[in-house]
Design a protein around this motif. Sequence first.
Motif, mmCIF file in Angstrom:
data_model
loop_
_atom_site.group_PDB
_atom_site.id
_atom_site.type_symbol
_atom_site.label_atom_id
_atom_site.label_comp_id
_atom_site.label_asym_id
_atom_site.label_seq_id
_atom_site.Cartn_x
_atom_site.Cartn_y
_atom_site.Cartn_z
ATOM 1 N N ASP A 152 0.816 -1.219 0.000
ATOM 2 C CA ASP A 152 0.000 0.000 0.000
ATOM 3 C C ASP A 152 0.850 1.268 0.000
ATOM 4 O O ASP A 152 0.333 2.378 0.160
ATOM 5 C CB ASP A 152 -0.945 0.019 1.196
ATOM 6 C CG ASP A 152 -0.215 0.016 2.534
ATOM 7 O OD1 ASP A 152 1.036 -0.035 2.535
ATOM 8 O OD2 ASP A 152 -0.902 0.060 3.570
ATOM 9 N N LEU A 153 2.148 1.103 -0.175
ATOM 10 C CA LEU A 153 3.123 2.194 -0.221
ATOM 11 C C LEU A 153 3.218 2.989 1.080
ATOM 12 O O LEU A 153 3.886 4.021 1.134
ATOM 13 C CB LEU A 153 2.807 3.172 -1.374
ATOM 14 C CG LEU A 153 2.976 2.628 -2.793
ATOM 15 C CD1 LEU A 153 2.525 3.666 -3.819
ATOM 16 C CD2 LEU A 153 4.425 2.223 -3.059
ATOM 17 N N SER A 154 2.586 2.496 2.140
ATOM 18 C CA SER A 154 2.580 3.232 3.404
ATOM 19 C C SER A 154 3.983 3.429 3.962
ATOM 20 O O SER A 154 4.250 4.420 4.657
ATOM 21 C CB SER A 154 1.714 2.516 4.440
ATOM 22 O OG SER A 154 2.180 1.192 4.673
ATOM 23 N N LEU A 155 4.899 2.507 3.637
ATOM 24 C CA LEU A 155 6.274 2.625 4.103
ATOM 25 C C LEU A 155 6.948 3.872 3.540
ATOM 26 O O LEU A 155 7.897 4.402 4.132
ATOM 27 C CB LEU A 155 7.057 1.367 3.697
ATOM 28 C CG LEU A 155 8.447 1.141 4.295
ATOM 29 C CD1 LEU A 155 8.352 1.004 5.813
ATOM 30 C CD2 LEU A 155 9.093 -0.105 3.696
ATOM 31 N N ILE A 194 -4.420 3.450 -4.632
ATOM 32 C CA ILE A 194 -3.856 4.154 -3.479
ATOM 33 C C ILE A 194 -4.080 5.658 -3.616
ATOM 34 O O ILE A 194 -4.439 6.339 -2.657
ATOM 35 C CB ILE A 194 -2.359 3.830 -3.322
ATOM 36 C CG1 ILE A 194 -2.159 2.328 -3.089
ATOM 37 C CG2 ILE A 194 -1.745 4.629 -2.167
ATOM 38 C CD1 ILE A 194 -0.714 1.872 -3.196
ATOM 39 N N ALA A 195 -3.858 6.165 -4.833
ATOM 40 C CA ALA A 195 -4.071 7.597 -5.079
ATOM 41 C C ALA A 195 -5.532 7.973 -4.853
ATOM 42 O O ALA A 195 -5.837 9.036 -4.289
ATOM 43 C CB ALA A 195 -3.652 7.946 -6.503
ATOM 44 N N GLN A 196 -6.423 7.114 -5.284
ATOM 45 C CA GLN A 196 -7.858 7.368 -5.104
ATOM 46 C C GLN A 196 -8.221 7.403 -3.625
ATOM 47 O O GLN A 196 -8.972 8.288 -3.184
ATOM 48 C CB GLN A 196 -8.656 6.278 -5.813
ATOM 49 C CG GLN A 196 -10.152 6.464 -5.756
ATOM 50 C CD GLN A 196 -10.866 5.487 -6.670
ATOM 51 O OE1 GLN A 196 -11.347 5.848 -7.741
ATOM 52 N NE2 GLN A 196 -10.949 4.240 -6.256
ATOM 53 N N GLU A 197 -7.677 6.465 -2.846
ATOM 54 C CA GLU A 197 -7.946 6.425 -1.407
ATOM 55 C C GLU A 197 -7.417 7.671 -0.706
ATOM 56 O O GLU A 197 -8.054 8.203 0.214
ATOM 57 C CB GLU A 197 -7.304 5.179 -0.801
ATOM 58 C CG GLU A 197 -7.956 3.873 -1.231
ATOM 59 C CD GLU A 197 -7.174 2.664 -0.775
ATOM 60 O OE1 GLU A 197 -6.136 2.842 -0.096
ATOM 61 O OE2 GLU A 197 -7.595 1.527 -1.091
ATOM 62 N N ARG A 198 -6.258 8.141 -1.140
ATOM 63 C CA ARG A 198 -5.621 9.291 -0.492
ATOM 64 C C ARG A 198 -6.008 10.615 -1.122
ATOM 65 O O ARG A 198 -5.565 11.674 -0.675
ATOM 66 C CB ARG A 198 -4.091 9.110 -0.525
ATOM 67 C CG ARG A 198 -3.631 7.947 0.343
ATOM 68 C CD ARG A 198 -2.125 7.791 0.342
ATOM 69 N NE ARG A 198 -1.711 6.826 1.343
ATOM 70 C CZ ARG A 198 -1.371 7.112 2.593
ATOM 71 N NH1 ARG A 198 -1.399 8.371 3.000
ATOM 72 N NH2 ARG A 198 -1.017 6.171 3.443
ATOM 73 N N SER A 249 -11.261 4.552 -15.701
ATOM 74 C CA SER A 249 -11.587 3.637 -14.606
ATOM 75 C C SER A 249 -11.421 4.288 -13.240
ATOM 76 O O SER A 249 -11.996 3.820 -12.252
ATOM 77 C CB SER A 249 -10.699 2.391 -14.689
ATOM 78 O OG SER A 249 -10.906 1.699 -15.898
ATOM 79 N N PHE A 250 -10.598 5.351 -13.184
ATOM 80 C CA PHE A 250 -10.356 6.061 -11.918
ATOM 81 C C PHE A 250 -10.660 7.541 -12.123
ATOM 82 O O PHE A 250 -9.778 8.392 -12.052
ATOM 83 C CB PHE A 250 -8.914 5.852 -11.463
ATOM 84 C CG PHE A 250 -8.596 4.436 -11.061
ATOM 85 C CD1 PHE A 250 -8.759 4.015 -9.748
ATOM 86 C CD2 PHE A 250 -8.145 3.526 -12.004
ATOM 87 C CE1 PHE A 250 -8.464 2.711 -9.374
ATOM 88 C CE2 PHE A 250 -7.857 2.214 -11.645
ATOM 89 C CZ PHE A 250 -8.020 1.805 -10.322
ATOM 90 N N ILE A 251 -11.927 7.819 -12.361
ATOM 91 C CA ILE A 251 -12.343 9.160 -12.754
ATOM 92 C C ILE A 251 -12.097 10.197 -11.661
ATOM 93 O O ILE A 251 -12.008 11.399 -11.932
ATOM 94 C CB ILE A 251 -13.836 9.149 -13.167
ATOM 95 C CG1 ILE A 251 -14.204 10.419 -13.928
ATOM 96 C CG2 ILE A 251 -14.725 8.938 -11.960
ATOM 97 C CD1 ILE A 251 -13.535 10.549 -15.276
#
Length: 246
Positions: free
Chosen positions: A81-84, A115-119, A144-146
């Motif tokens: 999730d790239l959280s690191l 991840i970008a959408q969540e953040r 797909s990620f409008i």
Amino acid sequence: MIFDSHVHFGQYFDDYYTPPRILRTLKLAGIRHFAYSSTSAVVCDDPAFLKEERTAMHELSNGRAHALLWVTHSMLENSKDLSLYLDKRICGFKVHGVSEKWEPFGKALQRVFCIAQERKIPILLLTGEYDQCFAGAYQKICESFINVPVILAHGRPLDQTIFMLKNCPNAFVDTAFMPLMHLKILIELGFSNRILFGTDTPIPGRHLKSSLPRHLRSRIHSSKKIAGENWRQIAWENAVKVFLEK
């Protein structure tokens, strides 16, 4: 006021571009605010080192520098999730499909978009140079990620960039290395609210015989002349909307 949406620092081939060096170049060109990514990520996936770089840039710029995480496959392997690699200073992602291969609608890139959408942050995508990086190749993932703003760095090829701007309301384009005639065409087509001024500093300096600040000042002058009444929108407002407004 100018917001440069496309700046780099860090290790680039045989040179290391330090924060003071980049800040001095931008200051001489009249640029104080900017979004940047570290090219060090291409050769180093150590989250502590990359964070140390960002901290130095943040402190030396007095908070006027806004960090994009240059995402690599090894980062995704180390941290799904790239959280690191993330902290509160990260305001976007950069994905470079030439430094390593990214399928335009592959699972890895879809994960980055998730991840970008969540953040609620944008993604800067390289366009041009190779078929898999042509602007039009990203149509499916943009659709797909409008809710994810997508900046098509360089806007290449132009016809595909125009198609993307017409058909994907979340698509933007930056002017880094963009021929000035292309900027003129995009403005005439009514895309002033989708264009972000960018320079790709310090990369142009590797191809110049004169000074980079002089080149950037000339680039700003010419872009401003072409943009006319749309200059503030291109040079400042669009970038603030994409990178800083949640």
